[in-house]
Design an enzyme around this catalytic site. Structure first.
Site, mmCIF file in Angstrom:
data_model
loop_
_atom_site.group_PDB
_atom_site.id
_atom_site.type_symbol
_atom_site.label_atom_id
_atom_site.label_comp_id
_atom_site.label_asym_id
_atom_site.label_seq_id
_atom_site.Cartn_x
_atom_site.Cartn_y
_atom_site.Cartn_z
ATOM 1 N N HIS A 127 2.084 90.356 102.613
ATOM 2 C CA HIS A 127 3.249 91.220 102.804
ATOM 3 C C HIS A 127 4.218 90.521 103.753
ATOM 4 C CE1 HIS A 127 0.416 94.801 101.902
ATOM 5 N NE2 HIS A 127 1.156 94.560 100.844
ATOM 6 N N GLU A 129 5.038 97.833 97.424
ATOM 7 C CA GLU A 129 4.038 98.027 98.473
ATOM 8 C C GLU A 129 4.638 98.578 99.756
ATOM 9 O OE1 GLU A 129 0.730 95.510 98.545
ATOM 10 O OE2 GLU A 129 0.613 95.663 96.368
ATOM 11 N N CYS A 146 0.646 97.263 110.304
ATOM 12 C CA CYS A 146 0.097 97.799 109.052
ATOM 13 C C CYS A 146 -0.290 99.260 109.197
ATOM 14 C CB CYS A 146 -1.136 97.004 108.629
ATOM 15 S SG CYS A 146 -0.794 95.406 107.872
#
Length: 418
Positions: A230, A162, A347
């Protein structure tokens, strides 16, 4: 021009909506079915980029993906109009706006061949994100076509990757050799661990990293179970500073000891759980902030409004700054629309250390270019999207026209279509 850190922010796309597609992302789940505001969301993102420029940072962009993703649906042998609602939502998702998941980046100073390496993330854990990588790869290949870069395809499934959201870098200066930290998940209780160690190890080998300056670190199961889907929800690094929650890593003492051995000048700023709970850290996205080096050389933290509105978080931050800690400046930005879908300031950006002259100029912005992009957004982006509208042909046509208008402005029509 010397190598600098460039923040490439994802422009929030015209299909931004709250379908709640991401298990483990508590904000996205909590706001499932709410009415979204794509125009406001994208303009909030533009305002954040303006704030970065005002701080003296170098700013880039990544572009919204084609939505709905008709090519992905064709691989499932279905047209959008005939697809089940969950497939329509997955094909319409604007989640590529979170550029921290676009790729993992190793600057030239760290790699064996002296080139900046980028590996596009495969995002295989979540169906709505698993079809992002081909268009992301096309953008990266265009933006970083200069020989100073090497752009890699995704790590093959089933090894989930990711991107930069699970990768950190520490270095005495952006263009100096550094220590790269890859954070992977193992457990996590009810939520999936999205980053596989095998994926991280593959990327480190591809990028030609020095094993003596590379760490593979397990995220704590407690953090994943609490909603840290995350690593960048519980830890962030920049320059000499590692900023992390006490419960971020499975073996924090081992991590800290190895890091100090690799980089003795590291400054570890740990937030105690007794002062800021994991719940408050995750709700406020304290660690999903941009930790940046200002032109003065001082370290600043670019935080969402929610951090200032969370008493325990703001009290800790004010005490840290007052105590002359490594983080000297707090900058607050409004990205509420992104936050409601589970993505804070960090992000929204992918960090690339490079000479800006080697980057395709269409992917770099100043205030004047942001003015023009904001005009396109104000004209073409939908004001709202309700979940019962995602099958509306008129809405879909507007979303597609909006993306075309943006590409027309930037001169990228047809260049990144798969």
């Amino acid at each position: 021009m010397p190598h600098v850190e460039i923040n490439f922010d994802g422009i929030i796309g015209p299909s931004h909506n709250y379908a709640g597609l991401s298990p483990g992302n508590l904000a996205a789940t909590r706001n499932r079915g709410a009415v979204s505001h794509p125009r406001a969301a994208a303009l909030q993102g533009i305002a954040k980029m303006r704030a970065n420029l005002a701080l003296g940072l170098t700013q880039g962009i990544l572009l919204p993906h084609a939505r709905p993703d008709h090519r992905w649906l064709s691989t499932l042998a279905v047209a959008y109009a005939d697809a089940a609602p969950h497939l329509q939502a997955q094909a319409l998702s604007a989640s590529a706006m979170w550029a921290a998941n676009a790729a993992t980046v190793s600057p030239a100073a760290d790699t064996a061949d002296g080139r900046c390496h980028l590996s596009v993330a495969n995002l295989v854990t979540m169906p709505h994100r698993s079809h992002e990588w081909p268009e992301t790869l096309a953008q990266l290949q265009l933006a970083f076509a200069d020989p100073a870069f090497r752009v890699h395809g995704p790590v093959p499934a089933p090894f989930g990757d990711e991107g930069a959201a699970n990768h950190m870098r520490l270095a005495p200066a952006h263009d100096a050799p550094g220590v790269e930290i890859f954070v992977y998940g193992v457990g996590g209780g009810p939520f999936p661990a999205r980053q596989h160690r095998t994926a991280s190890e593959t990327i480190a080998r591809r990028h030609g990293l020095d094993p003596d300056r590379t760490l593979f670190v397990a995220q704590s199961d407690a953090a994943i179970a609490a909603g840290a889907f995350h690593n960048d929800v519980v830890a962030v690094a920049n320059g000499r500073v590692l900023f992390a929650h006490e419960d971020a890593f499975a073996d924090k003492e081992g991590v800290y000891a190895r890091l100090r051995a690799m980089m003795p000048e590291v400054e570890i700023v740990e937030v105690p759980a007794a002062e800021v709970s994991l719940q408050d850290a995750i709700t406020s996205y304290l660690f999903n902030a941009q930790l940046v080096t200002l032109p003065s050389g001082e370290t600043a933290l670019i935080l969402p409004l929610e951090a200032r509105e969370t008493p325990s978080v703001w009290a800790w931050l004010e005490a840290h700054v007052a105590g002359n800690g490594p983080i000297r400046h707090l900058e607050v930005v409004d990205v509420r629309q992104s936050m409601a879908n589970g993505g804070g300031p960090a992000c929204l950006r992918l960090r690339v250390v490079a000479d800006p002259a080697t980057v395709d100029p269409r992917f770099l912005v100043d205030d004047q270019r942001l003015d023009r992009i904001a005009d396109v957004i104000a004209t073409h982006w939908p004001e709202t999207i309700a979940q019962d509208e995602i099958a509306d042909p008129q809405l879909l046509a507007r979303i597609e026209r909006a993306r075309t208008a943006l590409h027309g402005l930037l001169g990228t029509v047809g260049l990144i279509d798969r």
